[in-house]
Design a protein around this motif. Sequence first.
Motif, PDB file in Angstrom:
ATOM      1  N   ARG A 154      45.964  57.947  18.202  1.00  0.00           N
ATOM      2  CA  ARG A 154      46.480  58.759  18.905  1.00  0.00           C
ATOM      3  C   ARG A 154      45.853  58.883  20.034  1.00  0.00           C
ATOM      4  O   ARG A 154      46.114  59.311  21.348  1.00  0.00           O
ATOM      5  N   GLU A 155      44.901  57.671  20.107  1.00  0.00           N
ATOM      6  CA  GLU A 155      43.770  57.460  21.135  1.00  0.00           C
ATOM      7  C   GLU A 155      45.287  56.887  22.139  1.00  0.00           C
ATOM      8  O   GLU A 155      44.973  57.312  23.641  1.00  0.00           O
ATOM      9  N   GLU A 156      45.543  55.917  21.662  1.00  0.00           N
ATOM     10  CA  GLU A 156      46.717  55.358  22.647  1.00  0.00           C
ATOM     11  C   GLU A 156      47.045  55.907  23.505  1.00  0.00           C
ATOM     12  O   GLU A 156      47.410  56.262  24.557  1.00  0.00           O
ATOM     13  N   LEU A 157      48.472  56.738  22.877  1.00  0.00           N
ATOM     14  CA  LEU A 157      48.677  57.816  22.987  1.00  0.00           C
ATOM     15  C   LEU A 157      48.461  58.888  24.047  1.00  0.00           C
ATOM     16  O   LEU A 157      49.247  58.867  25.841  1.00  0.00           O
ATOM     17  N   LEU A 158      47.237  58.895  24.587  1.00  0.00           N
ATOM     18  CA  LEU A 158      46.745  59.777  25.105  1.00  0.00           C
ATOM     19  C   LEU A 158      46.666  59.080  26.184  1.00  0.00           C
ATOM     20  O   LEU A 158      47.160  59.903  27.194  1.00  0.00           O
ATOM     21  N   ARG A 159      46.167  57.925  26.175  1.00  0.00           N
ATOM     22  CA  ARG A 159      45.909  57.483  27.020  1.00  0.00           C
ATOM     23  C   ARG A 159      47.241  57.486  28.125  1.00  0.00           C
ATOM     24  O   ARG A 159      46.974  57.434  29.313  1.00  0.00           O
ATOM     25  N   HIS A 160      48.810  57.645  27.346  1.00  0.00           N
ATOM     26  CA  HIS A 160      49.919  56.817  28.456  1.00  0.00           C
ATOM     27  C   HIS A 160      50.483  58.869  28.366  1.00  0.00           C
ATOM     28  O   HIS A 160      51.676  59.353  28.903  1.00  0.00           O
ATOM     29  N   LEU A 161      49.643  59.382  27.877  1.00  0.00           N
ATOM     30  CA  LEU A 161      50.591  60.902  27.690  1.00  0.00           C
ATOM     31  C   LEU A 161      49.870  61.974  29.089  1.00  0.00           C
ATOM     32  O   LEU A 161      48.550  62.511  28.846  1.00  0.00           O
ATOM     33  N   VAL A 192      49.597  65.394  31.516  1.00  0.00           N
ATOM     34  CA  VAL A 192      50.222  66.588  31.742  1.00  0.00           C
ATOM     35  C   VAL A 192      49.402  66.940  32.938  1.00  0.00           C
ATOM     36  O   VAL A 192      49.233  66.485  33.693  1.00  0.00           O
ATOM     37  N   HIS A 193      50.314  68.519  33.315  1.00  0.00           N
ATOM     38  CA  HIS A 193      50.120  69.225  34.477  1.00  0.00           C
ATOM     39  C   HIS A 193      47.987  69.579  34.595  1.00  0.00           C
ATOM     40  O   HIS A 193      48.292  69.887  33.814  1.00  0.00           O
ATOM     41  N   PRO A 194      47.453  69.549  35.648  1.00  0.00           N
ATOM     42  CA  PRO A 194      46.212  69.890  36.552  1.00  0.00           C
ATOM     43  C   PRO A 194      46.366  71.347  35.749  1.00  0.00           C
ATOM     44  O   PRO A 194      44.998  72.002  35.586  1.00  0.00           O
ATOM     45  N   HIS A 195      47.432  72.151  35.957  1.00  0.00           N
ATOM     46  CA  HIS A 195      47.202  73.278  36.599  1.00  0.00           C
ATOM     47  C   HIS A 195      47.703  74.399  35.635  1.00  0.00           C
ATOM     48  O   HIS A 195      47.273  75.656  35.649  1.00  0.00           O
ATOM     49  N   GLN A 196      49.352  73.920  34.804  1.00  0.00           N
ATOM     50  CA  GLN A 196      49.811  74.349  34.460  1.00  0.00           C
ATOM     51  C   GLN A 196      50.519  74.014  33.124  1.00  0.00           C
ATOM     52  O   GLN A 196      50.601  73.475  32.439  1.00  0.00           O
ATOM     53  N   PRO A 197      49.218  74.708  32.265  1.00  0.00           N
ATOM     54  CA  PRO A 197      49.163  74.043  30.942  1.00  0.00           C
ATOM     55  C   PRO A 197      50.596  74.472  29.641  1.00  0.00           C
ATOM     56  O   PRO A 197      51.511  73.531  28.849  1.00  0.00           O
ATOM     57  N   GLU A 198      51.694  75.338  30.394  1.00  0.00           N
ATOM     58  CA  GLU A 198      52.704  75.019  29.636  1.00  0.00           C
ATOM     59  C   GLU A 198      53.668  74.572  30.664  1.00  0.00           C
ATOM     60  O   GLU A 198      55.284  73.931  29.744  1.00  0.00           O
ATOM     61  N   ALA A 199      53.614  73.629  31.123  1.00  0.00           N
ATOM     62  CA  ALA A 199      54.636  73.135  32.483  1.00  0.00           C
ATOM     63  C   ALA A 199      54.532  71.548  31.883  1.00  0.00           C
ATOM     64  O   ALA A 199      53.722  70.728  31.889  1.00  0.00           O
ATOM     65  N   LEU A 258      51.223  71.133  24.236  1.00  0.00           N
ATOM     66  CA  LEU A 258      52.262  70.509  23.482  1.00  0.00           C
ATOM     67  C   LEU A 258      50.648  69.098  22.952  1.00  0.00           C
ATOM     68  O   LEU A 258      50.730  69.335  21.845  1.00  0.00           O
ATOM     69  N   ARG A 259      50.021  68.927  23.901  1.00  0.00           N
ATOM     70  CA  ARG A 259      49.595  67.476  24.094  1.00  0.00           C
ATOM     71  C   ARG A 259      48.070  68.065  22.816  1.00  0.00           C
ATOM     72  O   ARG A 259      47.594  67.226  22.305  1.00  0.00           O
ATOM     73  N   ASP A 260      47.681  69.498  23.316  1.00  0.00           N
ATOM     74  CA  ASP A 260      46.559  69.891  22.425  1.00  0.00           C
ATOM     75  C   ASP A 260      47.018  70.140  20.669  1.00  0.00           C
ATOM     76  O   ASP A 260      46.332  70.227  20.516  1.00  0.00           O
ATOM     77  N   SER A 261      48.369  70.130  20.454  1.00  0.00           N
ATOM     78  CA  SER A 261      48.641  70.329  18.779  1.00  0.00           C
ATOM     79  C   SER A 261      48.768  69.031  18.611  1.00  0.00           C
ATOM     80  O   SER A 261      48.862  68.933  17.367  1.00  0.00           O
ATOM     81  N   LEU A 262      48.559  67.807  19.218  1.00  0.00           N
ATOM     82  CA  LEU A 262      48.282  66.882  18.070  1.00  0.00           C
ATOM     83  C   LEU A 262      47.457  66.180  17.839  1.00  0.00           C
ATOM     84  O   LEU A 262      46.416  66.014  18.548  1.00  0.00           O
ATOM     85  N   THR A 263      47.551  66.529  15.928  1.00  0.00           N
ATOM     86  CA  THR A 263      46.539  65.782  15.505  1.00  0.00           C
ATOM     87  C   THR A 263      46.345  65.245  14.453  1.00  0.00           C
ATOM     88  O   THR A 263      45.338  64.567  13.862  1.00  0.00           O
ATOM     89  N   GLU A 264      47.447  64.208  14.868  1.00  0.00           N
ATOM     90  CA  GLU A 264      47.550  63.063  13.337  1.00  0.00           C
ATOM     91  C   GLU A 264      47.028  62.174  14.411  1.00  0.00           C
ATOM     92  O   GLU A 264      46.824  61.508  14.836  1.00  0.00           O
ATOM     93  N   ALA A 265      46.995  60.868  13.160  1.00  0.00           N
ATOM     94  CA  ALA A 265      46.483  59.396  13.644  1.00  0.00           C
ATOM     95  C   ALA A 265      47.063  58.583  14.420  1.00  0.00           C
ATOM     96  O   ALA A 265      47.162  58.439  15.030  1.00  0.00           O
TER      97      ALA A 265
END
Length: 436
Positions: free
Chosen positions: A95-102, A104-111, A131-138
């Motif tokens: 998950r940590e590695e993914l988040l470094r490469h995923l 998101v938009h700084p102002h538009q949470p849905e976009a 979507l990013r906030d919903s990623l809880t798996e390892a």
Amino acid sequence: MTTTMIDLINELWFLRRDIVSDGFDQALHRLAEEVPMRIYAYPSGEPCWTWRVPEKWTCHAAYLETLDGRRLLDYADHPLHAVSYSLPFEGEVSREELLRHLHVHPHQPEAIPFVFKYYVRDWGLCASQVLRDSLTEAAYRVVIRTSFEPGTLKVGEVIIPGESQRSFMLVTHLCHPAMANDDLSGVVVGLDVARELLAGPPRRFTYRMLILPETIGSVAYLSHNEQLIPDMYGGLFLEMLGNDAPHALQGSFQPDSQADRCFKSCFSSLDPTGYTGAYRTIIDNDERQFNAPGVRVPMLSLSRVEAPKSTGRPPYPEYHSSLDTPAIVSAARLEASKKIVLELIDAWERNQYVVNNFKGEVFASGYGIWIDYHINPQGHRRLFEIMERCDGERTVADIALELGLPFHSVWEVVALLQDKNLVWLNPLPQPTAPAR
Ligand SMILES: [Zn+2]
């Protein structure tokens, strides 16, 4: 039968118009059906001053899955899900590695954000903050199948020949996958302006309208057409002209150039809600390449900007995101912007040095141009203030700025004086007082 600006946007906006890509070429060739266009092709690796043309990039597939195969995002649904020019990558990542490469938009949470890494090679996907906030798996599974191969960067050029080789540049950029306002809106406005100029009478200047991929396209064109640069007397970069915001006119690197003086002196009468700003305070785009050292073409920019760059906020809320769709672009606003560009060009054509055929103060009643100061004191004063500045050393714009008058008000008087053979217009200064 020509296609309207808004129809072209609807037709082309979702194409994958990365800087060197099949989608870019497809869009450019479609536009070339609308207006006579020369298409330059610069091969990958070609030196362009300090730059090199990048490879062609293609994304064949890109998606993110849970380890049990539930697909969370897919490039097939939206081209912004892959970072433009992402390296290929396939594998299971923490998950940590993914988040470094995923991203998101700084102002538009849905976009989904628009992220590009043309020259810093890395792999990456883009998702909404939700979507990013919903990623809880390892761990997750990432698939990015992209290819880099030799291709050609394309630049479209529409030439409207004028009475002289002296030229004025109109520049737009066609890159940015699946977005409408940035900058397909500028492209279609520029294209429609070119169509109108081609249909009209010949102008003093030659006009060149360019459709290119941002930055590298301008550098490629300029470095391969250096012989044209000395004849470029001014330019206007067009971007973000469909969204609901006032027009912003950004000055060039040379704020005292005649292009700057001319456009600034007419702008407030063209959009009363509009505003002006100095170079690099409103937006940052291809005008930088034209204003740069060794080139120094005074190129202004016209765009609809809610928040100038100097505020630190995005120029409009949907900027560089999946929300930049034809829904935020209106045909009426495109038309209004096109009208302003044409009015600026009209003023540019008229903006010459006003040379006096007379000496001393003009005997106004004798020429039938006297304005009675009892009836119209302001008109009387203006006429004389303008006439005393007709000395071959000032352009129409110079007089307008000096007197704080709109360009068009000064032009009306100059045209009247020209009619009476009291003045004539010259492209270069022609001082008439004895030199001392
Ligand atoms: Zn952009």
